[in-house]
Design a protein around this motif. Structure first.
Motif, PDB file in Angstrom:
ATOM      1  N   GLY A 165       7.357  21.799  86.070  1.00  0.00           N
ATOM      2  CA  GLY A 165       6.678  22.978  84.993  1.00  0.00           C
ATOM      3  C   GLY A 165       7.830  24.046  83.921  1.00  0.00           C
ATOM      4  O   GLY A 165       7.148  24.427  83.762  1.00  0.00           O
ATOM      5  N   VAL A 166       8.480  23.434  84.331  1.00  0.00           N
ATOM      6  CA  VAL A 166      10.055  24.010  83.543  1.00  0.00           C
ATOM      7  C   VAL A 166      10.380  23.216  81.885  1.00  0.00           C
ATOM      8  O   VAL A 166       9.626  21.474  81.755  1.00  0.00           O
ATOM      9  N   GLU A 167       9.226  23.799  80.393  1.00  0.00           N
ATOM     10  CA  GLU A 167       9.262  22.889  79.332  1.00  0.00           C
ATOM     11  C   GLU A 167      10.532  22.650  78.841  1.00  0.00           C
ATOM     12  O   GLU A 167      11.636  23.508  78.875  1.00  0.00           O
ATOM     13  N   ARG A 168      11.073  21.480  78.720  1.00  0.00           N
ATOM     14  CA  ARG A 168      11.859  21.079  78.544  1.00  0.00           C
ATOM     15  C   ARG A 168      11.691  19.772  77.005  1.00  0.00           C
ATOM     16  O   ARG A 168      10.327  19.325  76.291  1.00  0.00           O
ATOM     17  N   LEU A 169      12.779  19.615  76.296  1.00  0.00           N
ATOM     18  CA  LEU A 169      12.887  18.694  74.358  1.00  0.00           C
ATOM     19  C   LEU A 169      13.254  17.291  75.335  1.00  0.00           C
ATOM     20  O   LEU A 169      14.297  17.024  75.017  1.00  0.00           O
ATOM     21  N   PHE A 170      12.179  16.619  75.482  1.00  0.00           N
ATOM     22  CA  PHE A 170      12.510  15.279  76.049  1.00  0.00           C
ATOM     23  C   PHE A 170      12.410  14.373  74.735  1.00  0.00           C
ATOM     24  O   PHE A 170      11.670  14.480  73.905  1.00  0.00           O
ATOM     25  N   SER A 171      13.069  13.157  74.738  1.00  0.00           N
ATOM     26  CA  SER A 171      13.487  12.326  73.965  1.00  0.00           C
ATOM     27  C   SER A 171      12.476  11.374  73.967  1.00  0.00           C
ATOM     28  O   SER A 171      11.607  10.900  75.003  1.00  0.00           O
ATOM     29  N   VAL A 172      12.042  11.053  72.605  1.00  0.00           N
ATOM     30  CA  VAL A 172      10.815   9.900  72.419  1.00  0.00           C
ATOM     31  C   VAL A 172      11.773   8.734  72.508  1.00  0.00           C
ATOM     32  O   VAL A 172      10.646   7.747  72.130  1.00  0.00           O
ATOM     33  N   ASP A 173      12.868   8.617  72.037  1.00  0.00           N
ATOM     34  CA  ASP A 173      13.144   7.375  71.932  1.00  0.00           C
ATOM     35  C   ASP A 173      13.855   6.562  73.501  1.00  0.00           C
ATOM     36  O   ASP A 173      13.963   5.698  73.349  1.00  0.00           O
ATOM     37  N   HIS A 174      14.351   7.537  74.130  1.00  0.00           N
ATOM     38  CA  HIS A 174      14.965   7.380  75.209  1.00  0.00           C
ATOM     39  C   HIS A 174      14.297   8.063  76.217  1.00  0.00           C
ATOM     40  O   HIS A 174      14.719   9.202  76.785  1.00  0.00           O
ATOM     41  N   ALA A 175      13.413   7.492  76.527  1.00  0.00           N
ATOM     42  CA  ALA A 175      12.577   7.310  78.308  1.00  0.00           C
ATOM     43  C   ALA A 175      13.542   7.998  79.114  1.00  0.00           C
ATOM     44  O   ALA A 175      14.668   8.620  79.633  1.00  0.00           O
TER      45      ALA A 175
END
Length: 160
Positions: A84-94
């Protein structure tokens, strides 16, 4: 001072987003912290941070919904991990997200790398994104033989 720059775009098709101004982000805000973190690998002029909070006026309360680094061809979007922690995930590298947890890094591992962006996955594996700029020794008159390095962001051969 600080807040939305006024451009609309980013996001999914039909979704209105506002480009945030990193240059005037209020100190101690999430936006300022993100600007400091990302400026390790890119100049602020080449970082696009988007929010879905189109009508908000308080710059400290903006959500950070997407980050684009166009020159590096990287995009990150905000989403919650399994805890449930909001993070900035890469769109390009799963599975990779931007991390500020430098405590797990060995000083021996990153000692010679003056600037980097730490990327991690949910298994705790880490990767470093380093700037593609030439390192230089700064001229410090009181320490002429310093081993400190800075990235030369003005070198025209590396920029283009």
């Amino acid at each position: 001072a600080g807040g939305a720059a006024g451009a609309a775009g980013g996001g999914e098709e039909g979704e209105r987003m506002v480009l945030l101004d990193l240059m005037y982000a209020p100190r101690r805000s999430r936006l300022h912290s993100l600007a400091k973190t990302l400026s390790n690998v890119e100049t602020l002029a080449n970082i696009c941070v988007w929010t879905k909070d189109v009508g908000r006026k308080d710059p400290e309360g903006y959500s950070i919904d997407a980050v684009e680094l166009p020159r590096l061809k990287l995009t990150f979007t905000a989403r919650k991990d399994h805890n449930g922690v909001e993070r900035l995930f890469s769109v390009d590298h799963a599975d990779l997200f931007i991390s500020n947890d430098h405590s797990a890094l060995s000083p021996r591992m990153v000692g010679g790398i003056p600037q980097f962006l730490l990327l991690s996955n949910l298994r705790g594996e880490m990767q470093l994104l380093v700037p593609v700029l030439p390192p230089r020794r700064p001229k410090i008159t009181t320490q002429p033989f310093t081993t400190r390095l800075v990235m030369d962001r003005t070198d025209q051969e590396w920029i283009h």
